[in-house]
Motif scaffolding. Structure first.
Motif, PDB file in Angstrom:
ATOM      1  N   VAL A  51       2.810   5.111 -13.042  1.00  0.00           N
ATOM      2  CA  VAL A  51       2.581   3.662 -13.094  1.00  0.00           C
ATOM      3  C   VAL A  51       1.192   3.402 -12.511  1.00  0.00           C
ATOM      4  O   VAL A  51       0.531   4.300 -11.960  1.00  0.00           O
ATOM      5  CB  VAL A  51       3.661   2.874 -12.315  1.00  0.00           C
ATOM      6  N   GLY A  52       0.740   2.141 -12.587  1.00  0.00           N
ATOM      7  CA  GLY A  52      -0.553   1.779 -12.051  1.00  0.00           C
ATOM      8  C   GLY A  52      -0.553   1.673 -10.541  1.00  0.00           C
ATOM      9  O   GLY A  52       0.477   1.404  -9.910  1.00  0.00           O
ATOM     10  N   SER A  53      -1.739   1.862  -9.952  1.00  0.00           N
ATOM     11  CA  SER A  53      -1.861   1.780  -8.489  1.00  0.00           C
ATOM     12  C   SER A  53      -1.565   0.373  -8.007  1.00  0.00           C
ATOM     13  O   SER A  53      -0.994   0.182  -6.916  1.00  0.00           O
ATOM     14  CB  SER A  53      -3.263   2.206  -8.061  1.00  0.00           C
ATOM     15  N   GLU A  54      -1.928  -0.639  -8.804  1.00  0.00           N
ATOM     16  CA  GLU A  54      -1.655  -2.017  -8.398  1.00  0.00           C
ATOM     17  C   GLU A  54      -0.160  -2.274  -8.284  1.00  0.00           C
ATOM     18  O   GLU A  54       0.310  -2.970  -7.368  1.00  0.00           O
ATOM     19  CB  GLU A  54      -2.283  -2.996  -9.396  1.00  0.00           C
ATOM     20  N   LEU A  55       0.604  -1.699  -9.226  1.00  0.00           N
ATOM     21  CA  LEU A  55       2.058  -1.877  -9.168  1.00  0.00           C
ATOM     22  C   LEU A  55       2.640  -1.196  -7.935  1.00  0.00           C
ATOM     23  O   LEU A  55       3.521  -1.741  -7.252  1.00  0.00           O
ATOM     24  CB  LEU A  55       2.690  -1.316 -10.440  1.00  0.00           C
ATOM     25  N   VAL A  56       2.154  -0.005  -7.637  1.00  0.00           N
ATOM     26  CA  VAL A  56       2.646   0.704  -6.457  1.00  0.00           C
ATOM     27  C   VAL A  56       2.353  -0.100  -5.194  1.00  0.00           C
ATOM     28  O   VAL A  56       3.207  -0.208  -4.293  1.00  0.00           O
ATOM     29  CB  VAL A  56       2.019   2.106  -6.388  1.00  0.00           C
ATOM     30  N   LEU A  57       1.141  -0.671  -5.116  1.00  0.00           N
ATOM     31  CA  LEU A  57       0.808  -1.485  -3.946  1.00  0.00           C
ATOM     32  C   LEU A  57       1.722  -2.691  -3.834  1.00  0.00           C
ATOM     33  O   LEU A  57       2.176  -3.051  -2.729  1.00  0.00           O
ATOM     34  CB  LEU A  57      -0.662  -1.949  -4.048  1.00  0.00           C
ATOM     35  N   SER A  58       1.994  -3.338  -4.976  1.00  0.00           N
ATOM     36  CA  SER A  58       2.865  -4.526  -4.925  1.00  0.00           C
ATOM     37  C   SER A  58       4.281  -4.176  -4.525  1.00  0.00           C
ATOM     38  O   SER A  58       5.035  -5.024  -4.006  1.00  0.00           O
ATOM     39  CB  SER A  58       2.861  -5.224  -6.292  1.00  0.00           C
ATOM     40  N   ILE A  59       4.701  -2.936  -4.765  1.00  0.00           N
ATOM     41  CA  ILE A  59       6.062  -2.505  -4.397  1.00  0.00           C
ATOM     42  C   ILE A  59       6.124  -2.062  -2.939  1.00  0.00           C
ATOM     43  O   ILE A  59       7.084  -2.355  -2.214  1.00  0.00           O
ATOM     44  CB  ILE A  59       6.526  -1.368  -5.331  1.00  0.00           C
ATOM     45  N   ILE A  60       5.058  -1.395  -2.478  1.00  0.00           N
ATOM     46  CA  ILE A  60       5.089  -0.809  -1.136  1.00  0.00           C
ATOM     47  C   ILE A  60       4.822  -1.868  -0.070  1.00  0.00           C
ATOM     48  O   ILE A  60       5.454  -1.858   1.003  1.00  0.00           O
ATOM     49  CB  ILE A  60       4.074   0.345  -1.046  1.00  0.00           C
ATOM     50  N   GLU A  61       3.900  -2.792  -0.313  1.00  0.00           N
ATOM     51  CA  GLU A  61       3.515  -3.755   0.721  1.00  0.00           C
ATOM     52  C   GLU A  61       4.701  -4.551   1.263  1.00  0.00           C
ATOM     53  O   GLU A  61       4.832  -4.721   2.480  1.00  0.00           O
ATOM     54  CB  GLU A  61       2.430  -4.692   0.159  1.00  0.00           C
ATOM     55  N   PRO A  62       5.629  -5.054   0.416  1.00  0.00           N
ATOM     56  CA  PRO A  62       6.774  -5.782   1.005  1.00  0.00           C
ATOM     57  C   PRO A  62       7.727  -4.886   1.792  1.00  0.00           C
ATOM     58  O   PRO A  62       8.507  -5.386   2.617  1.00  0.00           O
ATOM     59  CB  PRO A  62       7.480  -6.367  -0.238  1.00  0.00           C
ATOM     60  N   ARG A  63       7.665  -3.581   1.572  1.00  0.00           N
ATOM     61  CA  ARG A  63       8.608  -2.667   2.218  1.00  0.00           C
ATOM     62  C   ARG A  63       7.990  -1.939   3.403  1.00  0.00           C
ATOM     63  O   ARG A  63       8.631  -1.064   3.990  1.00  0.00           O
ATOM     64  CB  ARG A  63       9.115  -1.656   1.185  1.00  0.00           C
ATOM     65  N   LEU A  64       6.688  -2.268   3.729  1.00  0.00           N
ATOM     66  CA  LEU A  64       6.065  -1.649   4.897  1.00  0.00           C
ATOM     67  C   LEU A  64       6.769  -2.122   6.167  1.00  0.00           C
ATOM     68  O   LEU A  64       7.040  -3.321   6.355  1.00  0.00           O
ATOM     69  CB  LEU A  64       4.584  -2.012   4.961  1.00  0.00           C
ATOM     70  N   GLY A  65       7.058  -1.193   7.028  1.00  0.00           N
ATOM     71  CA  GLY A  65       7.747  -1.506   8.278  1.00  0.00           C
ATOM     72  C   GLY A  65       9.247  -1.480   8.166  1.00  0.00           C
ATOM     73  O   GLY A  65       9.943  -1.530   9.193  1.00  0.00           O
ATOM     74  N   THR A  66       9.790  -1.461   6.943  1.00  0.00           N
ATOM     75  CA  THR A  66      11.248  -1.391   6.758  1.00  0.00           C
ATOM     76  C   THR A  66      11.605  -0.047   6.137  1.00  0.00           C
ATOM     77  O   THR A  66      12.029   0.879   6.844  1.00  0.00           O
ATOM     78  CB  THR A  66      11.721  -2.558   5.871  1.00  0.00           C
ATOM     79  N   LEU A  67      11.458   0.018   4.839  1.00  0.00           N
ATOM     80  CA  LEU A  67      11.758   1.289   4.173  1.00  0.00           C
ATOM     81  C   LEU A  67      10.627   2.292   4.325  1.00  0.00           C
ATOM     82  O   LEU A  67      10.870   3.506   4.361  1.00  0.00           O
ATOM     83  CB  LEU A  67      12.040   1.042   2.692  1.00  0.00           C
ATOM     84  N   VAL A  68       9.385   1.788   4.364  1.00  0.00           N
ATOM     85  CA  VAL A  68       8.214   2.664   4.505  1.00  0.00           C
ATOM     86  C   VAL A  68       7.663   2.472   5.906  1.00  0.00           C
ATOM     87  O   VAL A  68       7.147   1.388   6.247  1.00  0.00           O
ATOM     88  CB  VAL A  68       7.145   2.335   3.452  1.00  0.00           C
ATOM     89  N   LYS A  69       7.778   3.470   6.734  1.00  0.00           N
ATOM     90  CA  LYS A  69       7.293   3.422   8.104  1.00  0.00           C
ATOM     91  C   LYS A  69       5.854   3.939   8.134  1.00  0.00           C
ATOM     92  O   LYS A  69       5.604   5.134   8.318  1.00  0.00           O
ATOM     93  CB  LYS A  69       8.174   4.280   9.018  1.00  0.00           C
ATOM     94  N   GLY A  70       4.896   3.051   7.929  1.00  0.00           N
ATOM     95  CA  GLY A  70       3.501   3.480   7.920  1.00  0.00           C
ATOM     96  C   GLY A  70       2.555   2.277   7.851  1.00  0.00           C
ATOM     97  O   GLY A  70       2.976   1.112   7.903  1.00  0.00           O
ATOM     98  N   ARG A  71       1.251   2.584   7.707  1.00  0.00           N
ATOM     99  CA  ARG A  71       0.208   1.554   7.637  1.00  0.00           C
ATOM    100  C   ARG A  71      -0.624   1.797   6.369  1.00  0.00           C
ATOM    101  O   ARG A  71      -1.048   2.924   6.110  1.00  0.00           O
ATOM    102  CB  ARG A  71      -0.684   1.620   8.868  1.00  0.00           C
ATOM    103  N   LEU A  72      -0.820   0.718   5.624  1.00  0.00           N
ATOM    104  CA  LEU A  72      -1.590   0.792   4.383  1.00  0.00           C
ATOM    105  C   LEU A  72      -3.018   0.336   4.676  1.00  0.00           C
ATOM    106  O   LEU A  72      -3.247  -0.786   5.136  1.00  0.00           O
ATOM    107  CB  LEU A  72      -0.953  -0.104   3.312  1.00  0.00           C
ATOM    108  N   GLU A  73      -3.964   1.214   4.396  1.00  0.00           N
ATOM    109  CA  GLU A  73      -5.369   0.881   4.685  1.00  0.00           C
ATOM    110  C   GLU A  73      -6.255   1.601   3.675  1.00  0.00           C
ATOM    111  O   GLU A  73      -6.206   2.835   3.554  1.00  0.00           O
ATOM    112  CB  GLU A  73      -5.734   1.321   6.105  1.00  0.00           C
TER     113      GLU A  73
END
Length: 807
Positions: free
Chosen positions: A146-168
């Motif tokens: 899939v596109g990187s934009e789609l991945v970002l839109s999926i991961i950003e709402p789940r940061l701190g919950t399902l994804v324990k990390g920092r996006l930078e």
């Protein structure tokens, strides 16, 4: 009831097991279904399967699609069409409806994906992130296709919950990794003590991380470092100033800067901008003004107001002593000439002295009192007396040969007033009358008409260009024997003035750079000395200016009169254009008479102006009757005018020997334009007035004429005025042709009288030219008889003019 149901089941089973006698084909069944739909017996839509053997409702297809999505979480529309045996068109249509009715589903790039699938993917990403500490979004997108934009839109709402990390910066980092990098950034920043570009620091940290994590580690973006750095600055963990996002100045360095600047400024009361730039302060003026509001920003120095007071006291003392001062000798050595000039403008004593004209600032740093400058001017001005005397002597010697043999001719030619006075004639300069007027009864003198090159612009474009130079250089170029040593602007040069200044004040030559003061001082004094010299010369010329004006006015009036008459006589030449020989005679006669008068007058005006302007004394002229010049005298005067006047004057002299008056008139106008003289043009009003005066004068001359031979040309000229309204000037050889032209204009009797008189006059002149001069010769009797015959015909000839005039 149960029995009835059992009975119905038995009947239904029997019906199914019974063999029908009529069987329907698949085609018949399809047609039957279509007929039922057409008759609206079946009120719902049916969809064909790909095999064509089954019908399915849209609702059932949607249910099957939902079932597949719940089973797989992510399913392709193409795969659905293949699995369900339906056409792709129906699958896409029903899938869009399914997605629109369920917000937990999304249709992207031909695939239906549920939120549960993304939750599963997020858990997998988190597991991999915890293993690797960092992972790029591009890598995840490549794995999921899939596109990187789609991945970002999926991961950003789940940061701190399902994804324990920092996006930078397009990368995911674990909190532990972020903490480790944050510690590295904090340590590196705290170890900086001088202004640094953070881009260099980030490059070093990237190399360090790659060495620690190995070659397989993901490269950390500079924006990640910058974000961590900005957070540390905001929290106060590191102290300093950040400019343009990348230029970092630690607070310890800024503190050391301020301490050094404060120490230097307090000890010296000034500081240079160059020193601050070496310290790394990019805007020294702004920095100093914000720190020391009372300071004075100069060109290269920032000074304390106490320096202005110190310099002001020194300048005031020099003004009281009528002396001078070099401000650089008072100011510290770091001050430049521009700084000195600027700080002088801030001194109250200098401002007051400049407003009251008691001081003069030269060379940016030197201040001279007006008393000192006046003393210099007075001392050097005394040298002008001997300088002017030597220049006059040299000028007189240079001009003596050019003026010899022509001054006496000027006395014979010019008309002067009867008033007595001095025997010196000089050109009046600066006439206040308006130049260029051609109307009116009187003509302005040459001094008013633009011959004075110093004060009046020439109408010629060439002279206008020359007017940009100095007037004295024009005077020198107008004299054939002149040289630069006779020019006051050459003699009173800046070098000469500088020598006089140094001889009077040797201290000025002992300065570090004496040219910076001597050149401006001499440049200031030079125009004053030149004006003084001009005033002296103008005062010397004032006594004879009025006499010169009268002489030049007389010459100008004579030139105007001759030129207007020339234009009047030229109009009569058109009557003889068809007779080449007669036309040549008339042109040559007009050039030898009126043309010669114009040339003599014009050349004398220019020569007289040239001599008087050069300071040569010219005798006052007493002979009221002008005399003609010889060709030798004309050439000598023309060549003495100086170029370009001499070239045009020589060209004018050459036209006197020509055969066309038009060429002569053009040469006259060229010379007049070059010299600045204004020649009157003959308009209809002037032509009428001149013709009337000419006719009246001829009439009186004919009435008073007693010489039979002289009467004929006057009568012929008067007849041309009366008949053709033309003023004819004809020599004796052209009289016959002039008389012949009148045949159609006179009656037979009048024309016979005129031709008889002309033939008799011609016979008389022929006998007189052939006579040997012996009184006993018989030709004298014949001459006498012819003369007596002419005398008897004179009344008839005079009456011819009177009769024509009356008619």
């Amino acid at each position: 009831m149960d029995e009835e149901l059992l009975e119905l089941q038995r009947q239904f089973e029997f019906a199914q097991q019974a063999k029908s006698t009529v069987r329907l084909s698949e085609r018949n069944v399809v047609e039957l279904v279509q007929k039922l739909q057409h008759l609206q017996i079946l009120e719902f839509d049916l969809l064909y399967t790909v095999s064509g053997k089954e019908f399915i409702t849209p609702e059932h297809l949607r249910n099957e699609i939902v079932g597949k999505i719940k089973e797989l979480g992510r399913v392709s529309l193409i795969d659905l069409a293949s699995t369900l045996g339906m056409d792709l068109y129906h699958v896409e249509k029903q899938s869009q409806q399914v997605v629109s009715n369920d917000s937990s589903l999304m249709l992207i790039n031909g695939e239906i994906i549920s939120n549960s699938y993304w939750d599963t993917v997020a858990e997998e990403i988190n597991e991999k992130l915890q293993e690797c500490s960092q992972i790029t979004i591009a890598e995840i997108a490549a794995q999921l296709q899939v596109g990187s934009e789609l991945v970002l839109s999926i991961i950003e709402p789940r940061l701190g919950t399902l994804v324990k990390g920092r996006l930078e910066g397009g990368q995911l980092y674990t909190p532990a990794y972020v903490s480790r990098v944050n510690a590295m950034v904090r340590g590196a920043a705290r170890g900086i003590f001088v202004p640094t570009n953070l881009s260099v620091l980030w490059s070093s940290l990237q190399n360090l991380l790659q060495e620690v994590d190995g070659a397989g580690s993901v490269a950390v973006e500079s924006s990640f470092f910058q974000s961590l750095f900005n957070g540390l600055v905001k929290e106060g963990d590191i102290l300093g100033t950040l400019r343009a996002g990348v230029h970092w100045t630690p607070s310890v360095f800024a503190m050391a800067q301020r301490e050094w600047v404060d120490s230097f400024f307090s000890q010296n009361t000034f500081i240079s901008y160059e020193a601050l730039q070496k310290l790394g302060i990019p805007q020294p003026i702004h920095f100093l003004q914000s720190r020391y509001p009372e300071g004075v920003p100069l060109v290269m120095i920032f000074a304390h107001p106490s320096i202005i007071g110190m310099l002001d006291a020194s300048v005031e003392d020099a003004m009281e002593r009528s002396s001078w001062i070099n401000s650089l000798s008072v100011l510290p050595a770091s001050f430049g000439s521009q700084d000195a000039s600027m700080i002088l403008s801030l001194c109250p004593s200098v401002q007051t002295a400049l407003k009251s004209n008691k001081a003069l600032v030269l060379g940016e740093s030197y201040v001279f009192s007006s008393g000192f400058v006046k003393g210099l001017f007075d001392s050097i001005e005394k040298e002008l007396d001997s300088l002017e005397l030597s220049m006059r002597t040299s000028s007189g010697l240079n001009e003596i040969h050019a003026s010899k043999g022509t001054t006496s001719k000027v006395a014979e030619f010019s008309e002067t007033s009867n008033n007595g006075g001095s025997n010196k004639l000089v050109l009046e300069k600066g006439s206040k009358k308006k130049k260029g007027k051609s109307a009116g009864n009187s003509r302005p003198g040459v001094a008013e008409a633009g011959l004075d090159m110093d004060s009046a612009p020439s109408k010629s474009k060439k002279n206008q260009k020359k007017g940009k130079g100095s007037s004295t250089s024009q005077e020198a170029s107008s004299k054939p024997n002149a040289n630069k040593e006779d020019d006051p602007s050459y003699l009173i040069s800046e070098e000469w003035i500088t020598q006089k200044i140094v001889s009077l004040n040797p201290d000025l030559e002992e300065q570090d750079d004496p040219e910076t003061v001597l050149e401006p001082l001499s440049s200031h004094l030079r125009p004053l000395l030149l004006n003084s010299w001009k005033e002296r010369r103008r005062a010397a010329y004032t006594e004879n200016a009025q006499k010169l004006k009268k002489v030049l006015d007389n010459l100008q009036r004579k030139l105007d009169e001759s030129f207007l008459n020339m234009q009047l006589y030229v109009k009569a030449l058109d009557l003889f254009e068809d007779e080449q020989s007669t036309s040549v005679l008339l042109h040559k006669h007009l050039l030898r008479t009126t043309g010669t008068d114009i040339v003599d007058t014009l050349i004398f005006i220019l020569d007289l102006h040239n001599k008087l302007k050069s300071g040569i004394e010219v005798e006052e002229f007493q002979n009221p009757e002008p005399a003609s010049l010889s060709s030798v005298d004309r050439n000598a005067l023309a060549k003495s005018l100086g170029r370009p006047l001499s070239d045009k004057a020589v060209t004018l002299l050459d036209t006197l020997e020509g055969k066309r008056v038009e060429v002569f008139m053009t040469a006259v106008r060229d010379l007049a334009d070059e010299s600045g003289l204004i020649l009157k043009k003959l308009d209809k009003k002037l032509e009428k007035a001149l013709l009337f005066s000419y006719r009246k004068d001829l009439t009186s001359q004919v009435a008073a004429e007693t010489d039979a031979v002289s009467l004929l040309p006057k009568v012929v000229s008067l007849l041309y005025v009366q008949v053709h309204a033309k003023a004819l000037q004809a020599p004796g050889r052209a009289i016959y042709a002039a008389v012949t032209r009148l045949k159609d204009k006179l009656d037979d009797a009048a024309f016979k009288t005129l031709t008889d008189y002309q033939s008799t006059t011609w016979s008389l002149l022929t006998l007189m030219s052939a006579a040997a001069g012996d009184e006993g010769d018989c030709s004298s009797d014949r001459i006498m008889s012819k003369r007596e015959l002419l005398e008897t015909l004179m009344p008839a000839l005079k009456g011819l003019v009177s009769n024509t005039q009356q008619s």
